[in-house]
Motif scaffolding. Structure first.
Motif, short mmCIF file in Angstrom:
data_model
loop_
_atom_site.label_atom_id
_atom_site.label_comp_id
_atom_site.label_asym_id
_atom_site.label_seq_id
_atom_site.Cartn_x
_atom_site.Cartn_y
_atom_site.Cartn_z
N GLY A 20 0.78 -1.23 0.00
CA GLY A 20 0.00 0.00 0.00
C GLY A 20 0.81 1.27 0.00
N GLY A 21 2.10 1.19 0.20
CA GLY A 21 2.92 2.39 0.21
C GLY A 21 3.01 3.03 -1.17
N LYS A 22 3.02 4.35 -1.19
CA LYS A 22 3.12 5.08 -2.45
C LYS A 22 3.50 6.53 -2.20
CE LYS A 22 -1.10 4.17 -3.69
NZ LYS A 22 -2.38 4.19 -4.45
N LEU A 23 3.66 7.27 -3.28
CA LEU A 23 3.95 8.70 -3.22
C LEU A 23 2.64 9.45 -3.05
CD1 LEU A 23 5.82 11.17 -3.55
CD2 LEU A 23 5.49 10.94 -6.03
N ASP A 77 -3.13 14.14 2.22
CA ASP A 77 -3.80 12.97 1.67
C ASP A 77 -3.99 11.90 2.74
OD1 ASP A 77 -2.32 12.91 -1.68
OD2 ASP A 77 -3.99 14.06 -0.83
N SER A 78 -4.76 10.89 2.36
CA SER A 78 -4.97 9.71 3.20
C SER A 78 -4.46 8.47 2.46
CB SER A 78 -6.45 9.52 3.53
OG SER A 78 -6.93 10.59 4.32
N LEU A 79 -4.00 7.50 3.24
CA LEU A 79 -3.45 6.27 2.68
C LEU A 79 -3.68 5.14 3.68
CD1 LEU A 79 -1.73 5.04 0.33
CD2 LEU A 79 0.28 5.53 1.74
N LYS A 80 -3.97 3.96 3.16
CA LYS A 80 -4.17 2.80 4.04
C LYS A 80 -3.15 1.72 3.68
CE LYS A 80 -7.84 -0.11 5.98
NZ LYS A 80 -9.30 -0.38 5.95
N LEU A 81 -2.35 1.33 4.66
CA LEU A 81 -1.40 0.25 4.50
C LEU A 81 -2.01 -1.06 4.99
CD1 LEU A 81 1.88 1.94 5.81
CD2 LEU A 81 0.91 1.96 3.50
N SER A 82 -1.58 -2.15 4.38
CA SER A 82 -2.01 -3.47 4.79
C SER A 82 -0.80 -4.33 5.13
CB SER A 82 -2.81 -4.15 3.68
OG SER A 82 -3.97 -3.42 3.36
N CYS A 83 -1.01 -5.26 6.04
CA CYS A 83 0.02 -6.23 6.40
C CYS A 83 -0.65 -7.59 6.42
CB CYS A 83 0.61 -5.88 7.75
SG CYS A 83 1.73 -7.13 8.39
N ALA A 84 -0.31 -8.43 5.45
CA ALA A 84 -0.90 -9.75 5.34
C ALA A 84 0.00 -10.78 6.01
CB ALA A 84 -1.11 -10.11 3.88
N ALA A 85 -0.59 -11.61 6.83
CA ALA A 85 0.15 -12.63 7.56
C ALA A 85 -0.14 -14.02 7.00
CB ALA A 85 -0.21 -12.58 9.04
N SER A 86 0.87 -14.86 7.04
CA SER A 86 0.70 -16.25 6.63
C SER A 86 1.57 -17.13 7.50
CB SER A 86 1.06 -16.44 5.15
OG SER A 86 2.42 -16.11 4.93
#
Length: 124
Positions: free
Chosen positions: A8-11, A16-25
């Protein structure tokens, strides 16, 4: 052990608003307290936010309190970081981390597993 992958990271532009995700396995996410950290170039890795195993408790760094929200969906094995009102000083590589034992903590070395990070850049 658990594997973590951030996305989800970007410029972005300031404000602005931004949402990061962290997927676990590999392991059930509900086994872990989770945290978000960030590291700017030339600086140490700093605590951003943490959330308890079932989301009942959260903790934030003063610099992001009121702007960032950590959440989790254990059914989807994913942790999120909603970032609002972004500032240039939020520019960093953002990492999620898992801690097997309680309680919530801001201490980097207390977390057992880390993702590879995702870059967030905020321009003024």
């Amino acid at each position: 052990q658990v594997q973590l992958v951030e996305s989800g990271g970007k410029l972005m532009q300031a404000g602005d608003s931004l949402k990061l995700s962290c997927a676990a396995s590999g392991r059930t996410l509900s086994m872990y307290n989770m945290g978000w950290f960030r590291q700017a170039p030339g600086k140490e890795r700093d605590f951003v936010a943490a959330i308890s195993r079932y989301g009942g408790s959260t903790q934030y760094a003063d610099s992001v309190k009121g702007r960032f929200t950590i959440s989790r969906d254990n059914a989807k094995n994913t942790v999120y970081l909603q970032m609002n009102s972004l500032k240039p000083e939020d520019t960093a590589v953002y990492y999620c981390a898992a801690r097997l034992r309680p309680p919530l903590t801001v201490v980097v070395d207390s977390y057992n597993y880390w993702g590879q990070g995702t870059q967030v850049t905020v321009s003024s």
